[in-house]
Write a protein that holds these residues in place. Sequence first.
Motif, PDB file in Angstrom:
ATOM      1  N   VAL A  54       0.840  -1.200   0.000  1.00  0.00           N
ATOM      2  CA  VAL A  54       0.000   0.000   0.000  1.00  0.00           C
ATOM      3  C   VAL A  54       0.876   1.251   0.000  1.00  0.00           C
ATOM      4  O   VAL A  54       0.646   2.204  -0.754  1.00  0.00           O
ATOM      5  N   GLY A  55       1.918   1.250   0.845  1.00  0.00           N
ATOM      6  CA  GLY A  55       2.827   2.388   0.886  1.00  0.00           C
ATOM      7  C   GLY A  55       3.585   2.577  -0.413  1.00  0.00           C
ATOM      8  O   GLY A  55       3.785   3.707  -0.867  1.00  0.00           O
ATOM      9  N   ALA A  56       3.999   1.477  -1.038  1.00  0.00           N
ATOM     10  CA  ALA A  56       4.731   1.562  -2.299  1.00  0.00           C
ATOM     11  C   ALA A  56       3.855   2.136  -3.413  1.00  0.00           C
ATOM     12  O   ALA A  56       4.316   2.931  -4.241  1.00  0.00           O
ATOM     13  N   ILE A  57       2.582   1.741  -3.437  1.00  0.00           N
ATOM     14  CA  ILE A  57       1.665   2.281  -4.446  1.00  0.00           C
ATOM     15  C   ILE A  57       1.443   3.774  -4.203  1.00  0.00           C
ATOM     16  O   ILE A  57       1.388   4.578  -5.151  1.00  0.00           O
ATOM     17  N   ALA A  58       1.336   4.174  -2.915  1.00  0.00           N
ATOM     18  CA  ALA A  58       1.205   5.607  -2.600  1.00  0.00           C
ATOM     19  C   ALA A  58       2.433   6.374  -3.076  1.00  0.00           C
ATOM     20  O   ALA A  58       2.320   7.475  -3.627  1.00  0.00           O
ATOM     21  N   LEU A  59       3.612   5.794  -2.891  1.00  0.00           N
ATOM     22  CA  LEU A  59       4.834   6.441  -3.370  1.00  0.00           C
ATOM     23  C   LEU A  59       4.862   6.513  -4.891  1.00  0.00           C
ATOM     24  O   LEU A  59       5.284   7.524  -5.465  1.00  0.00           O
ATOM     25  N   ALA A  60       4.421   5.442  -5.559  1.00  0.00           N
ATOM     26  CA  ALA A  60       4.397   5.437  -7.024  1.00  0.00           C
ATOM     27  C   ALA A  60       3.485   6.541  -7.553  1.00  0.00           C
ATOM     28  O   ALA A  60       3.835   7.261  -8.501  1.00  0.00           O
ATOM     29  N   LEU A  61       2.296   6.691  -6.943  1.00  0.00           N
ATOM     30  CA  LEU A  61       1.377   7.753  -7.356  1.00  0.00           C
ATOM     31  C   LEU A  61       1.973   9.131  -7.065  1.00  0.00           C
ATOM     32  O   LEU A  61       1.793  10.087  -7.839  1.00  0.00           O
ATOM     33  N   THR A  62       2.706   9.233  -5.947  1.00  0.00           N
ATOM     34  CA  THR A  62       3.359  10.499  -5.609  1.00  0.00           C
ATOM     35  C   THR A  62       4.429  10.842  -6.624  1.00  0.00           C
ATOM     36  O   THR A  62       4.527  11.996  -7.081  1.00  0.00           O
ATOM     37  N   PHE A  63       5.237   9.864  -7.017  1.00  0.00           N
ATOM     38  CA  PHE A  63       6.265  10.108  -8.023  1.00  0.00           C
ATOM     39  C   PHE A  63       5.653  10.481  -9.365  1.00  0.00           C
ATOM     40  O   PHE A  63       6.212  11.291 -10.110  1.00  0.00           O
ATOM     41  N   ARG A  64       4.508   9.893  -9.676  1.00  0.00           N
ATOM     42  CA  ARG A  64       3.837  10.256 -10.936  1.00  0.00           C
ATOM     43  C   ARG A  64       3.450  11.734 -10.923  1.00  0.00           C
ATOM     44  O   ARG A  64       3.674  12.456 -11.901  1.00  0.00           O
ATOM     45  N   ASN A  67       6.674  13.968 -11.072  1.00  0.00           N
ATOM     46  CA  ASN A  67       7.301  14.038 -12.391  1.00  0.00           C
ATOM     47  C   ASN A  67       6.499  14.897 -13.354  1.00  0.00           C
ATOM     48  O   ASN A  67       7.064  15.543 -14.236  1.00  0.00           O
ATOM     49  N   ALA A  68       5.158  14.905 -13.200  1.00  0.00           N
ATOM     50  CA  ALA A  68       4.344  15.775 -14.044  1.00  0.00           C
ATOM     51  C   ALA A  68       4.684  17.246 -13.793  1.00  0.00           C
ATOM     52  O   ALA A  68       4.639  18.076 -14.701  1.00  0.00           O
ATOM     53  N   ARG A  69       5.061  17.560 -12.552  1.00  0.00           N
ATOM     54  CA  ARG A  69       5.440  18.928 -12.208  1.00  0.00           C
ATOM     55  C   ARG A  69       6.866  19.243 -12.662  1.00  0.00           C
ATOM     56  O   ARG A  69       7.137  20.329 -13.179  1.00  0.00           O
ATOM     57  N   LEU A  70       7.783  18.280 -12.435  1.00  0.00           N
ATOM     58  CA  LEU A  70       9.200  18.514 -12.707  1.00  0.00           C
ATOM     59  C   LEU A  70       9.769  17.361 -13.541  1.00  0.00           C
ATOM     60  O   LEU A  70      10.507  16.523 -13.031  1.00  0.00           O
ATOM     61  N   PRO A  71       9.437  17.300 -14.838  1.00  0.00           N
ATOM     62  CA  PRO A  71       9.992  16.238 -15.679  1.00  0.00           C
ATOM     63  C   PRO A  71      11.486  16.456 -15.890  1.00  0.00           C
ATOM     64  O   PRO A  71      11.978  17.571 -15.885  1.00  0.00           O
ATOM     65  N   SER A 213      11.569   7.868 -12.945  1.00  0.00           N
ATOM     66  CA  SER A 213      11.663   9.309 -12.702  1.00  0.00           C
ATOM     67  C   SER A 213      13.115   9.748 -12.585  1.00  0.00           C
ATOM     68  O   SER A 213      13.468  10.865 -12.994  1.00  0.00           O
ATOM     69  N   VAL A 214      13.978   8.884 -12.038  1.00  0.00           N
ATOM     70  CA  VAL A 214      15.398   9.224 -11.943  1.00  0.00           C
ATOM     71  C   VAL A 214      16.007   9.340 -13.335  1.00  0.00           C
ATOM     72  O   VAL A 214      16.829  10.218 -13.599  1.00  0.00           O
ATOM     73  N   ALA A 215      15.619   8.436 -14.237  1.00  0.00           N
ATOM     74  CA  ALA A 215      16.152   8.441 -15.602  1.00  0.00           C
ATOM     75  C   ALA A 215      15.181   9.076 -16.591  1.00  0.00           C
ATOM     76  O   ALA A 215      15.214   8.782 -17.782  1.00  0.00           O
ATOM     77  N   ALA A 216      14.326   9.995 -16.104  1.00  0.00           N
ATOM     78  CA  ALA A 216      13.282  10.583 -16.958  1.00  0.00           C
ATOM     79  C   ALA A 216      13.850  11.285 -18.178  1.00  0.00           C
ATOM     80  O   ALA A 216      13.208  11.341 -19.230  1.00  0.00           O
ATOM     81  N   GLY A 217      15.053  11.847 -18.046  1.00  0.00           N
ATOM     82  CA  GLY A 217      15.667  12.521 -19.185  1.00  0.00           C
ATOM     83  C   GLY A 217      15.979  11.587 -20.328  1.00  0.00           C
ATOM     84  O   GLY A 217      16.235  12.034 -21.450  1.00  0.00           O
ATOM     85  N   ARG A 218      15.958  10.279 -20.062  1.00  0.00           N
ATOM     86  CA  ARG A 218      16.233   9.289 -21.100  1.00  0.00           C
ATOM     87  C   ARG A 218      14.961   8.584 -21.573  1.00  0.00           C
ATOM     88  O   ARG A 218      15.036   7.594 -22.293  1.00  0.00           O
ATOM     89  N   VAL A 219      13.804   9.069 -21.123  1.00  0.00           N
ATOM     90  CA  VAL A 219      12.521   8.471 -21.496  1.00  0.00           C
ATOM     91  C   VAL A 219      11.821   9.363 -22.511  1.00  0.00           C
ATOM     92  O   VAL A 219      11.745  10.577 -22.332  1.00  0.00           O
ATOM     93  N   ARG A 220      11.302   8.754 -23.584  1.00  0.00           N
ATOM     94  CA  ARG A 220      10.544   9.524 -24.570  1.00  0.00           C
ATOM     95  C   ARG A 220       9.210   9.956 -23.974  1.00  0.00           C
ATOM     96  O   ARG A 220       8.561   9.179 -23.275  1.00  0.00           O
ATOM     97  N   LYS A 221       8.806  11.183 -24.230  1.00  0.00           N
ATOM     98  CA  LYS A 221       7.562  11.759 -23.700  1.00  0.00           C
ATOM     99  C   LYS A 221       7.451  11.508 -22.193  1.00  0.00           C
ATOM    100  O   LYS A 221       6.497  10.870 -21.718  1.00  0.00           O
ATOM    101  N   ASN A 225       4.926   9.061 -20.111  1.00  0.00           N
ATOM    102  CA  ASN A 225       5.416   7.697 -19.948  1.00  0.00           C
ATOM    103  C   ASN A 225       6.007   7.404 -18.575  1.00  0.00           C
ATOM    104  O   ASN A 225       5.914   6.272 -18.092  1.00  0.00           O
ATOM    105  N   VAL A 226       6.628   8.401 -17.938  1.00  0.00           N
ATOM    106  CA  VAL A 226       7.261   8.141 -16.640  1.00  0.00           C
ATOM    107  C   VAL A 226       6.219   7.779 -15.590  1.00  0.00           C
ATOM    108  O   VAL A 226       6.367   6.806 -14.849  1.00  0.00           O
ATOM    109  N   GLY A 227       5.153   8.561 -15.510  1.00  0.00           N
ATOM    110  CA  GLY A 227       4.109   8.279 -14.527  1.00  0.00           C
ATOM    111  C   GLY A 227       3.442   6.942 -14.765  1.00  0.00           C
ATOM    112  O   GLY A 227       3.215   6.165 -13.830  1.00  0.00           O
ATOM    113  N   ARG A 228       3.129   6.655 -16.012  1.00  0.00           N
ATOM    114  CA  ARG A 228       2.480   5.380 -16.338  1.00  0.00           C
ATOM    115  C   ARG A 228       3.401   4.207 -16.034  1.00  0.00           C
ATOM    116  O   ARG A 228       2.971   3.193 -15.466  1.00  0.00           O
TER     117      ARG A 228
END
Length: 454
Positions: A54-64, A67-71, A213-221, A225-228
């Motif tokens: 449950v905590g990991a999913i909350a963190l995943a949603l938080t990272f999503r 990243n939308a704010r600071l790609p 999210s750490v390697a977001a600069g190497r992810v297309r769009k 894509n990072v959040g998903r």
Amino acid sequence: MGSTATTPARPGFGLAAASALVVGSVIGTGVFALPSALAAYGPISLVAFVLVTVGAIALALTFRSLNARLPGSGGPYVYARDAFGEFAGFLNAWSYWITAWAGNAAIVVAWVGYVEVFWNTGHHRAWSVVIALAGLWLPAFVNLAGLRSIAAFQVVTTILKFVPLLLVSVIGLFAMSRANFGAFNASGGSGWSAISSAGAIALFSYLGIETASVAAGRVRKPERNVGRATVLGTLACAVVYLVGTLAVFGTVPHTELLGSTAPFTDSADAIFGGSWAGRTVGVAAVVSGFGALVGWTLIVAEMPRAAARDGVFPAVFLRESGTGVPAFGIVSSTVLASLLTVVSYTSFDQVFTTVVLLSVLTSVIPYLFSAAAQVYWLATEAQLRHPLHLARDLTVGLLALVFSFWALQGSGEKAVYYGVFGLLLGVPVYVWHKARKGEYGEVSPTVISQGATR
């Protein structure tokens, strides 16, 4: 090592490769070794696993959301720096860097246990160290070969390990025996204490949900894509973890599980009979661990490179190879992971658990700051958001924050001691780096020089 000049654009990761990076980094050898580490607490550790999920999913949603704010590359470092300032960003980058190479040491220790299903079956310590060092340096060479090979490798190894692991886990549910589980709380302590301690160990299995999210600069769009990739990868791992751990607990007697170095191999042998099944799972575990080490060896260099790009880490972390990968970060981190691995094998009895708890503690600090950054931004922008959306996002952010504190207190005294000591070692590094650049906070260098001449 090459120069720090800007490199030409590269294809990067798509959604599939980014999701594979998350799954490949999260499902390393942790799930394959975790049942043995959790056996000391008994089936009550499954309750801890549910709470950690449950905590990991909350963190995943938080990272999503973050990243939308600071790609862009950097993940937790970028979030802490933007919300709380440069020094907070540095501490997060430093702590995450320790997590990454210490985590590689933990992954390779578990990986050795499955390699030794086929070779060095007597577990001679000297050969175990040799196998571990090979498991650290071969992924480093794969990374130095370039990004395109890493993306393809992550997709292939994720499929090769995910399918047999899921297959054994599901079939194992129909072969369980109640007698194998042992006492519900085998720790001898209170139920909540056992859940907290088991939860800290279980959290290791989810380290890596932030890798996209750490390697977001190497992810297309990356804005899409990072959040998903983060959420999809975490959910896929959660299913395998919960089902797999339950299946191992139910198919391997508790007394045997306590001393097992390859619990999924033992489970497969119990389910299907004969050694062929266990060896098949052993191959999957070896592939899984190697794929995770390839992914983490990339990630371990991305965080300090992002910090170095902002002038917070030494510029040497910007050095790249001819293929455009952060060569200095990869090599230096692999050296540190190798040293920790050798020390662990020669100094600790419970090698895997000790290194796991150290890497968990140093990872929770960036998680905590990331969740705090999310709560901070939501609070400062409350009037700009729809009340229902605000309540939803704030609930998730607060859950991730509370979960991070819970994981900290469950790490144990030894992990806290070594983890805090390692974190604070970054302070003199930061001071030296800033002084070397002639940066003295809000007081100008001119004022400092005048004061020194009085």
